[in-house]
Motif scaffolding. Structure first.
Motif, short mmCIF file in Angstrom:
data_model
loop_
_atom_site.label_atom_id
_atom_site.label_comp_id
_atom_site.label_asym_id
_atom_site.label_seq_id
_atom_site.Cartn_x
_atom_site.Cartn_y
_atom_site.Cartn_z
N SER A 216 22.69 84.29 23.19
CA SER A 216 23.05 85.70 23.09
C SER A 216 22.52 86.23 21.77
O SER A 216 22.67 85.59 20.73
N ARG A 217 21.89 87.40 21.83
CA ARG A 217 21.39 88.07 20.62
C ARG A 217 21.88 89.51 20.62
O ARG A 217 21.86 90.16 21.66
N ILE A 218 22.27 89.99 19.47
CA ILE A 218 22.64 91.39 19.30
C ILE A 218 21.43 92.10 18.71
O ILE A 218 20.89 91.68 17.68
N LEU A 219 21.01 93.17 19.38
CA LEU A 219 19.80 93.90 19.02
C LEU A 219 20.11 95.34 18.64
O LEU A 219 21.00 95.96 19.22
N ILE A 220 19.35 95.84 17.69
CA ILE A 220 19.44 97.24 17.26
C ILE A 220 18.12 97.90 17.63
O ILE A 220 17.05 97.38 17.30
N THR B 21 16.49 92.07 15.94
CA THR B 21 17.66 91.21 16.12
C THR B 21 18.59 91.33 14.92
O THR B 21 18.18 91.12 13.79
N GLU B 22 19.82 91.69 15.19
CA GLU B 22 20.87 91.81 14.16
C GLU B 22 21.67 90.52 14.04
O GLU B 22 22.03 90.10 12.96
N VAL B 23 21.97 89.90 15.19
CA VAL B 23 22.68 88.63 15.23
C VAL B 23 21.91 87.71 16.17
O VAL B 23 21.59 88.09 17.29
N GLY B 24 21.59 86.53 15.70
CA GLY B 24 20.78 85.60 16.48
C GLY B 24 19.57 85.21 15.67
O GLY B 24 19.69 84.90 14.49
#
Length: 186
Positions: free
Chosen positions: A174-178, A17-20
């Motif tokens: 909402s989560r931004i994932l790498i 997780t990058e954001v969240g």
């Protein structure tokens, strides 16, 4: 563990997780129904390398949450692909009893959404945090995410889907994932 055929499991992907919820990893595994899940757990736990692996892993984990989910029939999980970029995992907790209605509206809405972007997959929780729906999208970067989401509003049917599904939702996340280097979908 995923590469051992007896484990009857397929790794869809692994992301950080990058954001969240930072310092969190998301792994999506496909099992061959509940029988495959149980067979996989049994095979993994009896593998000779598992005790040492499990002991080391537990030193790295602060908390763990597992859900058993089923993919929506109208939105099958994408096969392995390497497109790069980032992913957005959107999660919705619905008011109890609204899953079928949510699915009906999203079937139509996804047709509109697919005109501007393609999702990776969507699942609903059967064991775990019930009444929860997850869907995963892939974008080159955050700017593409912004543009594609804005474009969705110009497609006939998308606004109606949002209008009809928002009242069914208790919480949204909402989560931004790498993707991790070994992720099959990345």
């Amino acid at each position: 563990m995923a590469e051992i055929p007896e484990n009857k499991v397929h790794l869809v992907g692994s992301w950080r997780t990058e954001v969240g919820d930072c310092d969190t990893f998301v792994h999506i595994w496909e099992y061959q129904r509940y029988h495959g899940y149980h067979a996989s757990l049994n095979a993994i736990q009896h593998h000779p390398d598992f005790p040492a692996f499990d002991a080391k892993l537990k030193t790295l984990i602060n908390s763990k949450r597992t859900s058993l989910m089923q993919e929506f029939s109208f939105w099958p999980t994408t096969p392995p692909r390497q497109l790069g970029g980032l992913f957005e995992l959107r999660s919705y907790t619905l008011h109890p009893g609204n899953l079928l209605e949510w699915e009906t509206h999203w079937r139509r809405g996804l047709k509109a959404r697919r005109e501007v972007m393609e999702g990776v997959g969507a699942w609903f929780v059967q064991i775990g945090e019930l009444n929860t729906v997850h869907h995963l999208w892939q974008f080159a970067d955050l700017e593409e995410r912004k543009v594609r989401r804005e474009q969705s509003w110009s497609v006939e049917g998308w606004g109606e889907t949002v209008h009809k599904t928002v009242p069914l939702i208790q919480t949204m996340k909402s989560r931004i994932l790498i993707p991790c280097p070994w992720s099959a979908v990345a």
